[in-house]
Design an enzyme around this catalytic site. Structure first.
Site, PDB file in Angstrom:
ATOM      1  N   GLY A  39       0.853  -1.195   0.000  1.00  0.00           N
ATOM      2  CA  GLY A  39       0.000   0.000   0.000  1.00  0.00           C
ATOM      3  C   GLY A  39       0.885   1.240   0.000  1.00  0.00           C
ATOM      4  O   GLY A  39       2.034   1.207  -0.446  1.00  0.00           O
ATOM      5  N   ILE A  80       2.550   2.798   2.349  1.00  0.00           N
ATOM      6  CA  ILE A  80       3.846   2.753   3.044  1.00  0.00           C
ATOM      7  C   ILE A  80       4.810   1.803   2.318  1.00  0.00           C
ATOM      8  O   ILE A  80       5.975   2.141   2.101  1.00  0.00           O
ATOM      9  CB  ILE A  80       3.664   2.388   4.535  1.00  0.00           C
ATOM     10  CG1 ILE A  80       2.813   3.478   5.222  1.00  0.00           C
ATOM     11  CG2 ILE A  80       5.018   2.263   5.245  1.00  0.00           C
ATOM     12  CD1 ILE A  80       2.398   3.180   6.659  1.00  0.00           C
ATOM     13  N   THR A 130       7.314  -2.663  10.979  1.00  0.00           N
ATOM     14  CA  THR A 130       6.785  -1.399  11.511  1.00  0.00           C
ATOM     15  C   THR A 130       5.267  -1.354  11.302  1.00  0.00           C
ATOM     16  O   THR A 130       4.671  -0.278  11.341  1.00  0.00           O
ATOM     17  CB  THR A 130       7.430  -0.166  10.824  1.00  0.00           C
ATOM     18  OG1 THR A 130       7.223  -0.268   9.412  1.00  0.00           O
ATOM     19  CG2 THR A 130       8.906  -0.059  11.121  1.00  0.00           C
ATOM     20  N   ARG A 158       2.239  -4.130  12.315  1.00  0.00           N
ATOM     21  CA  ARG A 158       1.526  -4.523  13.528  1.00  0.00           C
ATOM     22  C   ARG A 158       2.194  -5.765  14.102  1.00  0.00           C
ATOM     23  O   ARG A 158       2.577  -6.675  13.360  1.00  0.00           O
ATOM     24  CB  ARG A 158       0.050  -4.828  13.225  1.00  0.00           C
ATOM     25  CG  ARG A 158      -0.827  -3.598  13.038  1.00  0.00           C
ATOM     26  CD  ARG A 158      -1.011  -2.819  14.347  1.00  0.00           C
ATOM     27  NE  ARG A 158      -1.895  -1.675  14.193  1.00  0.00           N
ATOM     28  CZ  ARG A 158      -1.498  -0.429  13.896  1.00  0.00           C
ATOM     29  NH1 ARG A 158      -0.216  -0.163  13.723  1.00  0.00           N
ATOM     30  NH2 ARG A 158      -2.377   0.549  13.807  1.00  0.00           N
ATOM     31  N   GLU A 189       1.830  -5.250  23.145  1.00  0.00           N
ATOM     32  CA  GLU A 189       2.536  -3.970  23.313  1.00  0.00           C
ATOM     33  C   GLU A 189       2.127  -3.353  24.635  1.00  0.00           C
ATOM     34  O   GLU A 189       0.934  -3.216  24.874  1.00  0.00           O
ATOM     35  CB  GLU A 189       2.160  -3.011  22.191  1.00  0.00           C
ATOM     36  CG  GLU A 189       2.889  -3.316  20.926  1.00  0.00           C
ATOM     37  CD  GLU A 189       2.618  -2.347  19.790  1.00  0.00           C
ATOM     38  OE1 GLU A 189       2.157  -1.212  20.065  1.00  0.00           O
ATOM     39  OE2 GLU A 189       2.854  -2.715  18.650  1.00  0.00           O
ATOM     40  N   HIS A 226       6.872   1.530  19.187  1.00  0.00           N
ATOM     41  CA  HIS A 226       5.797   1.945  18.270  1.00  0.00           C
ATOM     42  C   HIS A 226       5.842   3.453  17.991  1.00  0.00           C
ATOM     43  O   HIS A 226       4.907   4.184  18.350  1.00  0.00           O
ATOM     44  CB  HIS A 226       4.418   1.526  18.825  1.00  0.00           C
ATOM     45  CG  HIS A 226       3.395   1.360  17.739  1.00  0.00           C
ATOM     46  ND1 HIS A 226       2.397   0.435  17.776  1.00  0.00           N
ATOM     47  CD2 HIS A 226       3.219   2.018  16.569  1.00  0.00           C
ATOM     48  CE1 HIS A 226       1.646   0.530  16.695  1.00  0.00           C
ATOM     49  NE2 HIS A 226       2.133   1.496  15.939  1.00  0.00           N
TER      50      HIS A 226
END
Ligand code: GLV
Length: 325
Positions: free
Chosen positions: A154, A156, A235, A237, A266, A285
């Site tokens: 996508g 990114i 980077t 999930r 997390e 994150h």
């Protein structure tokens, strides 16, 4: 006191005057997210909710209130039960686009840091171990000219490809849908099925959303396919990588290293074995954490919130089908 009420689940890095002229605004003041129990109470009194990816916006919460809008300050929205919001005709806003470059830059920072062992080198120096220039000290692989595998193509993923071009890399990508040939050509990328991409790549970087079909997409079998010299970057999930498999792969030398900005869960518990590994870099994150980007994300999230409160369509809406009912 204005009748319209909104709740914002953390302090934001922008001023809120415009919102305050339209609604009574409550901002959760703590560093930790509001507990779910508090959110369940708040949602009964509010018209609009501005939330972050750390807030669990589940069906129970959505059905407990009369929300007109949910506005998330993030591009990912796996913490929100979108189906439940849609069933209640609640538009859900998000903040795509503005964080693409910041996240791609940070991915690149992790890739370079893992390849050239920047974090280990810093620890080495501070531990007083730097005694002289040594021909084989802290060696890592070349980045320039290496093969990069991009999983998820996508916004990114494509921004990563643009950066990789400057490093003269061979760029492979995999995604649910293959891109148009013109885009592949302009970015200089080749489409590969995941397994083949894993076998060929020196660096593998993950850019898929968290979804049922990406849950633990990278597990023991995928690590087996990767080169022993390979480096994994995540980077996207934490749920995309099985943390036990990641530990085994790094501890047993199935791959050379990894750098992650996201983990499952997390934050990691303090006794997580992942924290013991020297060949793993873990960031908290912060992929989108440039000052300019966070300010743009907050501005977009407020604009979506205001649109929802005033009955306008959200500029960036996860579930635009709510407008077709
Ligand atoms: C960050 O992870 C985001 O989804 O914005």
């Amino acid at each position: 006191m204005l009748q319209t009420k909104v709740f914002i689940t953390r302090r934001l890095p922008i001023e809120l005057e415009q919102l305050r002229s339209l609604a009574t605004v409550e901002v959760w003041p703590e560093r930790q997210p509001p507990p779910h129990k508090i959110l369940l109470e708040k949602v009964k009194e509010i018209d609009g909710l501005l939330c972050l990816l750390t807030d669990q916006i589940d069906r129970q919460l959505i059905e407990s209130g009369k929300l007109k809008v949910i506005s998330q300050m993030a591009v990912g929205y796996d913490n929100i039960d979108i189906a439940a919001a849609t069933a209640r005709q609640i538009p859900v806003g998000y903040t795509p686009g503005v964080l693409t470059d910041a996240t791609a830059d940070f991915t690149w920072a992790l890739l370079m840091a893992a390849a050239r062992r920047v974090v280990e080198a810093d620890r080495f120096t501070r531990a007083g171990l730097w005694q002289t220039w040594e021909p084989d000290l802290l060696l890592g692989p070349n980045v320039t000219g290496a093969t990069l595998g991009i999983v998820g193509f996508g916004r990114i993923g494509q921004a990563i490809a643009r950066r990789a071009k400057g490093f003269e890399m061979r760029i492979l990508y995999t995604s649910r849908q293959r891109c148009q040939p013109e885009l592949e050509q302009s970015l200089g990328v080749e489409f590969y099925p995941l397994e083949h991409l894993l076998e060929e790549s020196d660096f593998v970087t993950l850019h898929t959303p968290s979804a049922d079909d990406t849950y633990h997409l990278i597990s023991d079998r995928q690590f087996e396919l990767m080169k022993q010299s390979a480096i994994l970057i995540n980077t996207a999930r934490g749920t995309i990588v099985d943390p036990d498999s990641l530990y085994r792969a790094l501890a047993n030398g199935k791959i050379a290293g990894a750098a992650v900005d996201v983990t499952e869960p997390e934050p990691l518990p303090s006794d997580s074995p992942l924290l013991t590994l020297d060949n793993l870099i873990i960031a908290p994150h912060i992929g989108s954490a440039s000052r300019q980007t966070r300010s743009k994300m907050a501005t977009m999230a407020i604009a979506n919130l205001i649109a929802g409160l005033t009955g306008d369509h959200l500029a960036d809406c996860v579930n635009p089908e709510v407008y077709n009912f």
